[in-house]
Design a protein around this motif. Structure first.
Motif, PDB file in Angstrom:
ATOM      1  N   SER A 237      -6.273  13.407   2.934  1.00 52.73           N
ATOM      2  CA  SER A 237      -7.430  12.322   2.314  1.00 52.73           C
ATOM      3  C   SER A 237      -6.933  11.644   1.021  1.00 52.73           C
ATOM      4  O   SER A 237      -5.972  12.394   0.235  1.00 52.73           O
ATOM      5  CB  SER A 237      -8.772  13.095   1.953  1.00 52.73           C
ATOM      6  OG  SER A 237      -9.372  13.589   3.010  1.00 52.73           O
ATOM      7  N   PRO A 238      -7.261  10.367   0.444  1.00 53.22           N
ATOM      8  CA  PRO A 238      -6.807   9.883  -0.614  1.00 53.22           C
ATOM      9  C   PRO A 238      -7.524  10.241  -1.955  1.00 53.22           C
ATOM     10  O   PRO A 238      -9.105  10.895  -1.601  1.00 53.22           O
ATOM     11  CB  PRO A 238      -6.733   8.479  -0.381  1.00 53.22           C
ATOM     12  CG  PRO A 238      -7.865   8.278   0.559  1.00 53.22           C
ATOM     13  CD  PRO A 238      -8.057   9.655   1.302  1.00 53.22           C
ATOM     14  N   HIS A 239      -7.266   9.894  -3.354  1.00 49.55           N
ATOM     15  CA  HIS A 239      -8.131  10.275  -4.140  1.00 49.55           C
ATOM     16  C   HIS A 239      -8.272   8.994  -5.110  1.00 49.55           C
ATOM     17  O   HIS A 239      -7.505   8.176  -5.176  1.00 49.55           O
ATOM     18  CB  HIS A 239      -7.557  11.208  -5.263  1.00 49.55           C
ATOM     19  CG  HIS A 239      -8.391  11.711  -6.458  1.00 49.55           C
ATOM     20  ND1 HIS A 239      -8.679  10.871  -7.261  1.00 49.55           N
ATOM     21  CD2 HIS A 239      -8.631  12.883  -6.572  1.00 49.55           C
ATOM     22  CE1 HIS A 239      -9.508  11.896  -8.319  1.00 49.55           C
ATOM     23  NE2 HIS A 239      -9.352  13.006  -7.916  1.00 49.55           N
ATOM     24  N   PRO A 240      -9.395   8.558  -5.552  1.00 46.77           N
ATOM     25  CA  PRO A 240      -9.720   7.321  -6.059  1.00 46.77           C
ATOM     26  C   PRO A 240      -8.899   6.911  -6.929  1.00 46.77           C
ATOM     27  O   PRO A 240      -8.548   5.816  -7.504  1.00 46.77           O
ATOM     28  CB  PRO A 240     -11.249   7.357  -6.338  1.00 46.77           C
ATOM     29  CG  PRO A 240     -11.858   8.264  -5.465  1.00 46.77           C
ATOM     30  CD  PRO A 240     -10.624   9.258  -5.145  1.00 46.77           C
ATOM     31  N   ARG A 241      -8.425   8.252  -7.877  1.00 41.67           N
ATOM     32  CA  ARG A 241      -7.882   7.911  -9.411  1.00 41.67           C
ATOM     33  C   ARG A 241      -6.234   7.410  -8.872  1.00 41.67           C
ATOM     34  O   ARG A 241      -5.673   6.492  -9.557  1.00 41.67           O
ATOM     35  CB  ARG A 241      -7.296   9.289  -9.687  1.00 41.67           C
ATOM     36  CG  ARG A 241      -6.489   9.134 -11.003  1.00 41.67           C
ATOM     37  CD  ARG A 241      -6.179  10.728 -11.462  1.00 41.67           C
ATOM     38  NE  ARG A 241      -5.222  11.105 -10.393  1.00 41.67           N
ATOM     39  CZ  ARG A 241      -4.602  12.448 -10.297  1.00 41.67           C
ATOM     40  NH1 ARG A 241      -5.020  13.095 -11.313  1.00 41.67           N
ATOM     41  NH2 ARG A 241      -3.686  12.614  -9.418  1.00 41.67           N
ATOM     42  N   ASP A 242      -6.113   7.647  -7.709  1.00 40.02           N
ATOM     43  CA  ASP A 242      -4.380   7.262  -7.393  1.00 40.02           C
ATOM     44  C   ASP A 242      -4.457   6.279  -6.346  1.00 40.02           C
ATOM     45  O   ASP A 242      -3.338   5.805  -5.866  1.00 40.02           O
ATOM     46  CB  ASP A 242      -3.668   8.341  -6.757  1.00 40.02           C
ATOM     47  CG  ASP A 242      -3.504   9.573  -7.682  1.00 40.02           C
ATOM     48  OD1 ASP A 242      -3.066   9.542  -8.722  1.00 40.02           O
ATOM     49  OD2 ASP A 242      -4.013  10.771  -7.193  1.00 40.02           O
ATOM     50  N   PHE A 243      -5.613   5.539  -5.931  1.00 39.60           N
ATOM     51  CA  PHE A 243      -5.594   4.533  -5.014  1.00 39.60           C
ATOM     52  C   PHE A 243      -5.290   3.246  -5.574  1.00 39.60           C
ATOM     53  O   PHE A 243      -6.124   2.566  -6.381  1.00 39.60           O
ATOM     54  CB  PHE A 243      -6.944   4.664  -4.290  1.00 39.60           C
ATOM     55  CG  PHE A 243      -7.081   4.010  -2.877  1.00 39.60           C
ATOM     56  CD1 PHE A 243      -6.561   4.764  -1.915  1.00 39.60           C
ATOM     57  CD2 PHE A 243      -7.098   2.747  -2.928  1.00 39.60           C
ATOM     58  CE1 PHE A 243      -6.421   4.168  -0.622  1.00 39.60           C
ATOM     59  CE2 PHE A 243      -7.038   2.041  -1.472  1.00 39.60           C
ATOM     60  CZ  PHE A 243      -6.905   3.121  -0.125  1.00 39.60           C
ATOM     61  N   THR A 244      -4.015   2.631  -5.277  1.00 43.10           N
ATOM     62  CA  THR A 244      -3.573   1.510  -5.891  1.00 43.10           C
ATOM     63  C   THR A 244      -3.610   0.353  -4.908  1.00 43.10           C
ATOM     64  O   THR A 244      -3.808   0.485  -3.675  1.00 43.10           O
ATOM     65  CB  THR A 244      -2.240   1.585  -6.466  1.00 43.10           C
ATOM     66  OG1 THR A 244      -1.435   2.198  -5.372  1.00 43.10           O
ATOM     67  CG2 THR A 244      -2.226   2.688  -7.481  1.00 43.10           C
ATOM     68  N   ASP A 245      -3.559  -0.944  -5.678  1.00 41.99           N
ATOM     69  CA  ASP A 245      -3.547  -1.943  -4.671  1.00 41.99           C
ATOM     70  C   ASP A 245      -2.555  -2.328  -3.661  1.00 41.99           C
ATOM     71  O   ASP A 245      -2.655  -3.009  -2.555  1.00 41.99           O
ATOM     72  CB  ASP A 245      -3.486  -3.472  -5.664  1.00 41.99           C
ATOM     73  CG  ASP A 245      -4.703  -3.468  -6.736  1.00 41.99           C
ATOM     74  OD1 ASP A 245      -5.729  -2.928  -6.442  1.00 41.99           O
ATOM     75  OD2 ASP A 245      -4.764  -4.300  -7.443  1.00 41.99           O
ATOM     76  N   ASP A 246      -1.394  -1.777  -4.165  1.00 36.05           N
ATOM     77  CA  ASP A 246       0.008  -1.710  -2.973  1.00 36.05           C
ATOM     78  C   ASP A 246      -0.411  -1.168  -1.733  1.00 36.05           C
ATOM     79  O   ASP A 246      -0.037  -1.414  -0.707  1.00 36.05           O
ATOM     80  CB  ASP A 246       1.263  -1.259  -3.563  1.00 36.05           C
ATOM     81  CG  ASP A 246       0.983   0.115  -4.255  1.00 36.05           C
ATOM     82  OD1 ASP A 246       0.377   0.623  -5.057  1.00 36.05           O
ATOM     83  OD2 ASP A 246       1.746   1.122  -3.657  1.00 36.05           O
TER      84      ASP A 246
END
Length: 494
Positions: A237-246
């Motif tokens: 699962s991802p974390h919103p803090r680290d979710f980047t445009d790339d």
């Protein structure tokens, strides 16, 4: 002399499910065989435990207590306890349940066969808990639960400090695998017939923190797109803090990365997010959702939400409801806050009365149910290619239907095609009806595509080996939902 049998009982998150595949692989490598379904017990029973629920230990000791008379009546039977609760409780387990033979932790699952043998020879319990990872678990033998869909770990551990979560204390700091090792494992799986993989980590999009490459995860997704005959790529699962445009760009531009995102919210209140030590706020979260939808209009987004965190006011809860309305989640895994012993939140002031938490929880579930149904109704009339699943539709036999997953991971029940199809094959159908938690395709199939994944399933089942009993959250029986029934929020790992 017949081979000894084993059973693995799994509790908790997707990391534990994948660890159990490795435990099964280790035992089979050591000469054990799965206990037949319905058999009266196994020679070795392994509990792969979870520590994120307040009553996790009561559940474990209750199950151990039920096995005590069986073990007394079965000479040579062994019981092992591993996983997060074993890492946390250590010697307590053997003290409370002296009939347990082996206790091992999250960092040394590879030692299980050796510890079982040592316990047998020395005739005393073996407790061995490593404080840090001895070897990346993906180097261990693995008995995959599915012939066509597989977990692939890209990292273990977590560097976050969420106040409701004990996982970092039990799984350790994040440790990333080398990209070449990950891609080699995926290519080997594809060579065996697997057509869907789920990249797995406590915080997948923090991948690359070991080497300081903030774009390492998006590069990994793009590299997966170059693997021939790999049809579907998911991650959790991802974390919103680290979710980047790339990462959003990589998802949108890589055809085999599915239009599905599991993004844990936990709370819509900035005040509660701060108390949770979540390093984003409502505006940041909604901004990510907006960008994902702009890049992938058909993406299905799911989430985790905790209701009743200490100090949560009615106004805080209303902010969560607002965020849910704005986000239009396809699905939400909702949890009533429960104390995790050893976490900062367990001793915080402002613990919410149970009846208040229950009432808020029911309001949230009702709202999300309404949204899920509305979002599913938008699928009616769409033509989707569904990957046939094994055992996802409990009423399939009675209804003469099959079940599978759409690209966005929605569950689809569809009319059985006239020609034979196997789990892992692809069937193109038109959606005719929507319920809150599934879609129906009641007309005839428009196309059937037999696949290498279906061939792999057929080959595995031609000479059926008994599956391990008691793996309660097995993976992707093809494209299982990103989170199993109590994953990310339950683990607090994202």
């Amino acid at each position: 002399m017949s081979a000894k049998t084993y059973e693995v009982r799994t509790y908790g998150c997707q990391m534990n499910v994948h660890d159990s595949e490795r435990l099964s692989g280790l035992l089979e490598d050591a000469g054990y065989v799965p206990a037949p379904q319905g058999a009266d017990g196994a020679d070795v029973v392994v509990f792969n435990t979870c520590a994120v629920r307040e009553n996790a230990d009561n559940r474990l000791y209750g199950n151990l207590g039920q096995l005590a008379p069986r073990k007394a009546a079965r000479p040579g039977m062994q019981i092992a306890v591993g996983g997060c609760l074993a890492q946390k409780d250590r010697d307590t387990i053997v003290r409370k349940a002296p009939w347990v033979d082996v206790v091992f932790g999250t960092h040394n699952i590879g030692k299980l066969p050796v510890l079982l043998e040592r316990a047998r020879v020395q005739e005393e319990a073996q407790v061995e808990i490593a404080e840090s990872l001895e070897a990346f678990p993906s180097t261990l033998p693995t008995r995959r639960e599915s012939a066509y869909a597989a977990w692939v770990s890209i990292s273990v551990g977590c560097n976050n400090t969420c106040t409701f979560c004990i996982v970092p204390a039990l799984r350790g700091k994040e440790k990333d695998r080398r990209p070449g090792d990950i891609l080699a494992e995926i290519e080997a799986l594809v060579g065996e017939g697997v057509s869907e993989i789920t990249l797995l980590g406590q915080n997948v999009n923090a991948y690359g923190s070991d080497i300081g490459d903030r774009e390492a995860f998006s590069k990994l997704l793009r590299a997966c797109g170059k693997i021939e005959e790999l049809e579907r790529v998911r991650f959790t699962s991802p974390h919103p803090r680290d979710f980047t445009d790339d990462v959003i760009a990589a998802m949108a531009e890589t055809p085999n990365v599915m239009p599905q995102l599991h993004m844990p919210l936990q709370s819509g209140s900035d005040t509660v997010l701060k108390a949770m030590r979540r390093s984003y706020r409502q505006e940041r979260f909604l901004g990510i959702i907006e960008k994902v939808r702009a890049a992938m209009p058909d993406a299905a987004i799911s989430t985790d939400i905790i209701v009743g965190f200490p100090g949560e006011t009615e106004e805080d809860f209303e902010q969560t409801l607002h965020t849910v309305r704005e986000s239009r989640f396809a699905q939400a895994f909702t949890f009533q806050y429960s104390k995790r012993p050893g976490t900062p939140a367990a001793t915080m002031d402002g613990q919410i009365p149970k009846e208040v938490v229950q009432a808020r929880y029911e309001r949230l579930v009702a709202l999300q149910e309404e949204i899920s149904w509305e979002e599913n109704k938008k699928q009616v009339g769409r033509v989707l290619e569904v990957m046939v699943a094994e055992g996802e539709g409990r009423k399939d036999d009675a209804t003469r239907r099959l079940s599978g997953r759409a690209p966005d991971n929605r569950l689809v029940h569809f009319t059985r095609p006239e020609e034979p199809v196997r789990p892992g094959d692809m069937v193109t159908v038109e959606i005719t009806y929507a319920a809150p938690h599934h879609l129906l395709a009641e007309g005839p199939a428009q196309a059937v595509r037999r696949t290498r994944a279906g061939d792999a399933w057929e080959k595995r089942n031609a000479a059926p080996a008994e599956k391990p009993a008691g793996v309660m959250l097995g993976l992707p029986t093809i494209g299982a939902p990103a989170p199993a029934p109590a994953p990310a929020a339950g683990c607090g790992c994202d």
